[in-house]
Motif scaffolding. Structure first.
Motif, PDB file in Angstrom:
ATOM      1  N   ASN A  44      -5.835  -0.629  39.389  1.00 19.63           N
ATOM      2  CA  ASN A  44      -5.382  -1.706  38.509  1.00 19.63           C
ATOM      3  C   ASN A  44      -5.089  -1.094  37.148  1.00 19.63           C
ATOM      4  N   GLY A  45      -3.804  -1.030  36.822  1.00 20.83           N
ATOM      5  CA  GLY A  45      -3.380  -0.507  35.528  1.00 20.83           C
ATOM      6  C   GLY A  45      -3.154  -1.610  34.513  1.00 20.83           C
ATOM      7  N   PHE A  46      -3.683  -2.799  34.792  1.00 21.66           N
ATOM      8  CA  PHE A  46      -3.563  -3.974  33.938  1.00 21.66           C
ATOM      9  C   PHE A  46      -2.101  -4.289  33.657  1.00 21.66           C
ATOM     10  N   GLU A  47      -1.638  -4.195  32.411  1.00 24.29           N
ATOM     11  CA  GLU A  47      -0.262  -4.578  32.093  1.00 24.29           C
ATOM     12  C   GLU A  47       0.768  -3.663  32.758  1.00 24.29           C
ATOM     13  N   ARG A  48       0.367  -2.491  33.198  1.00 25.11           N
ATOM     14  CA  ARG A  48       1.279  -1.570  33.884  1.00 25.11           C
ATOM     15  C   ARG A  48       1.460  -1.925  35.358  1.00 25.11           C
ATOM     16  N   GLY A  49       0.630  -2.800  35.881  1.00 19.46           N
ATOM     17  CA  GLY A  49       0.709  -3.186  37.278  1.00 19.46           C
ATOM     18  C   GLY A  49      -0.316  -2.461  38.133  1.00 19.46           C
ATOM     19  N   CYS A  50      -0.242  -2.681  39.426  1.00 18.81           N
ATOM     20  CA  CYS A  50      -1.220  -2.141  40.371  1.00 18.81           C
ATOM     21  C   CYS A  50      -0.529  -1.281  41.425  1.00 18.81           C
ATOM     22  N   ALA A  51      -1.347  -0.453  42.057  1.00 19.41           N
ATOM     23  CA  ALA A  51      -0.896   0.324  43.208  1.00 19.41           C
ATOM     24  C   ALA A  51      -2.027   0.314  44.228  1.00 19.41           C
ATOM     25  N   VAL A  52      -1.667   0.307  45.483  1.00 22.13           N
ATOM     26  CA  VAL A  52      -2.663   0.419  46.552  1.00 22.13           C
ATOM     27  C   VAL A  52      -2.393   1.737  47.265  1.00 22.13           C
ATOM     28  N   LEU A  53      -3.425   2.553  47.357  1.00 17.72           N
ATOM     29  CA  LEU A  53      -3.322   3.844  48.033  1.00 17.72           C
ATOM     30  C   LEU A  53      -4.026   3.757  49.373  1.00 17.72           C
ATOM     31  N   GLY A  54      -3.386   4.274  50.391  1.00 16.33           N
ATOM     32  CA  GLY A  54      -3.967   4.313  51.722  1.00 16.33           C
ATOM     33  C   GLY A  54      -4.222   5.750  52.133  1.00 16.33           C
ATOM     34  N   GLN A  55      -5.247   5.931  52.907  1.00 17.61           N
ATOM     35  CA  GLN A  55      -5.655   7.250  53.366  1.00 17.61           C
ATOM     36  C   GLN A  55      -4.796   7.683  54.550  1.00 17.61           C
ATOM     37  N   ILE A  56      -4.287   8.904  54.487  1.00 19.72           N
ATOM     38  CA  ILE A  56      -3.538   9.462  55.611  1.00 19.72           C
ATOM     39  C   ILE A  56      -4.026  10.896  55.840  1.00 19.72           C
ATOM     40  N   ARG A  57      -3.693  11.428  56.992  1.00 19.80           N
ATOM     41  CA  ARG A  57      -3.986  12.829  57.300  1.00 19.80           C
ATOM     42  C   ARG A  57      -2.676  13.574  57.428  1.00 19.80           C
ATOM     43  N   MET A  58      -2.596  14.718  56.793  1.00 17.47           N
ATOM     44  CA  MET A  58      -1.410  15.569  56.883  1.00 17.47           C
ATOM     45  C   MET A  58      -1.428  16.290  58.238  1.00 17.47           C
ATOM     46  N   GLU A  59      -0.364  16.982  58.550  1.00 16.17           N
ATOM     47  CA  GLU A  59      -0.275  17.696  59.823  1.00 16.17           C
ATOM     48  C   GLU A  59      -1.394  18.719  59.997  1.00 16.17           C
ATOM     49  N   ASP A  60      -1.833  19.309  58.885  1.00 15.69           N
ATOM     50  CA  ASP A  60      -2.896  20.309  58.953  1.00 15.69           C
ATOM     51  C   ASP A  60      -4.288  19.688  58.951  1.00 15.69           C
ATOM     52  N   GLY A  61      -4.361  18.351  58.942  1.00 14.34           N
ATOM     53  CA  GLY A  61      -5.646  17.662  58.985  1.00 14.34           C
ATOM     54  C   GLY A  61      -6.237  17.332  57.634  1.00 14.34           C
ATOM     55  N   GLN A  62      -5.593  17.764  56.558  1.00  7.68           N
ATOM     56  CA  GLN A  62      -6.106  17.501  55.211  1.00  7.68           C
ATOM     57  C   GLN A  62      -5.926  16.030  54.842  1.00  7.68           C
ATOM     58  N   LEU A  63      -6.876  15.513  54.068  1.00  8.08           N
ATOM     59  CA  LEU A  63      -6.808  14.146  53.564  1.00  8.08           C
ATOM     60  C   LEU A  63      -5.773  14.059  52.457  1.00  8.08           C
ATOM     61  N   ALA A  64      -4.977  13.001  52.489  1.00  4.45           N
ATOM     62  CA  ALA A  64      -4.000  12.745  51.434  1.00  4.45           C
ATOM     63  C   ALA A  64      -3.962  11.235  51.190  1.00  4.45           C
ATOM     64  N   TRP A  65      -3.358  10.845  50.097  1.00  2.00           N
ATOM     65  CA  TRP A  65      -3.259   9.435  49.736  1.00  2.00           C
ATOM     66  C   TRP A  65      -1.794   9.059  49.609  1.00  2.00           C
ATOM     67  N   LEU A  66      -1.422   7.970  50.235  1.00  2.00           N
ATOM     68  CA  LEU A  66      -0.060   7.458  50.233  1.00  2.00           C
ATOM     69  C   LEU A  66      -0.036   6.161  49.434  1.00  2.00           C
ATOM     70  N   ARG A  67       0.961   6.024  48.563  1.00  2.00           N
ATOM     71  CA  ARG A  67       1.110   4.760  47.823  1.00  2.00           C
ATOM     72  C   ARG A  67       1.629   3.714  48.800  1.00  2.00           C
ATOM     73  N   ALA A  68       0.726   2.938  49.338  1.00  2.00           N
ATOM     74  CA  ALA A  68       1.065   1.975  50.388  1.00  2.00           C
ATOM     75  C   ALA A  68       1.960   0.853  49.886  1.00  2.00           C
ATOM     76  N   THR A  69       1.911   0.576  48.592  1.00  8.83           N
ATOM     77  CA  THR A  69       2.722  -0.505  48.021  1.00  8.83           C
ATOM     78  C   THR A  69       4.028   0.021  47.439  1.00  8.83           C
ATOM     79  N   GLY A  70       4.374   1.280  47.702  1.00  7.45           N
ATOM     80  CA  GLY A  70       5.635   1.849  47.240  1.00  7.45           C
ATOM     81  C   GLY A  70       5.488   2.649  45.956  1.00  7.45           C
ATOM     82  N   ASP A  71       6.591   3.246  45.537  1.00  8.40           N
ATOM     83  CA  ASP A  71       6.581   4.116  44.357  1.00  8.40           C
ATOM     84  C   ASP A  71       6.353   3.356  43.055  1.00  8.40           C
ATOM     85  N   ALA A  72       6.894   2.161  42.960  1.00 11.58           N
ATOM     86  CA  ALA A  72       6.743   1.358  41.744  1.00 11.58           C
ATOM     87  C   ALA A  72       5.432   0.567  41.800  1.00 11.58           C
ATOM     88  N   THR A  73       4.919   0.230  40.632  1.00 10.45           N
ATOM     89  CA  THR A  73       3.722  -0.610  40.606  1.00 10.45           C
ATOM     90  C   THR A  73       4.107  -2.038  40.990  1.00 10.45           C
TER      91      THR A  73
END
Length: 112
Positions: A44-73
């Motif tokens: 929650n960036g307040f006046e800047r808006g919000c983003a939701v990040l979802g957990q994903i695994r890369m091909e090598d098995g490493q944890l990464a975070w994807l902006r599930a709500t898109g690039d913009a807030t």
């Protein structure tokens, strides 16, 4: 090679701890299955808006975070609606809400 998965409850606790170390308010707003529930971070960036990040695994098995709500807030209402839609498919999901005007993910460059 698959990297072992950290239990959801421990991952959420680590996020709260990392935020606390950086003096960033964070709270668990939804509790799911302690072992295997999906993990989302609502930033929650307040006046800047919000983003939701979802957990994903890369091909090598490493944890990464994807902006599930898109690039913009998005509005807080849109972020909450996204989480509620996901909860209909996975009632065991966890949500960590981070209140940070800079929009930082607690798992980026963690303090060791």
């Amino acid at each position: 090679m698959t990297i072992p998965r950290l239990k959801s409850k421990l991952l959420i606790q680590a996020g709260v701890r990392l935020c606390s170390q950086r003096s960033i308010p964070a709270m668990v707003v939804r509790r799911g299955d302690p072992d295997a529930g999906a993990v989302y971070i609502k930033i929650n960036g307040f006046e800047r808006g919000c983003a939701v990040l979802g957990q994903i695994r890369m091909e090598d098995g490493q944890l990464a975070w994807l902006r599930a709500t898109g690039d913009a807030t998005v509005s807080e209402a849109d972020a909450d609606a996204y989480i509620e839609r996901q909860a209909k498919y996975d009632p065991d999901l966890w949500v960590l809400e981070v209140e940070d005007r800079e929009g930082r993910n607690p798992f980026d460059d963690p303090i060791l």
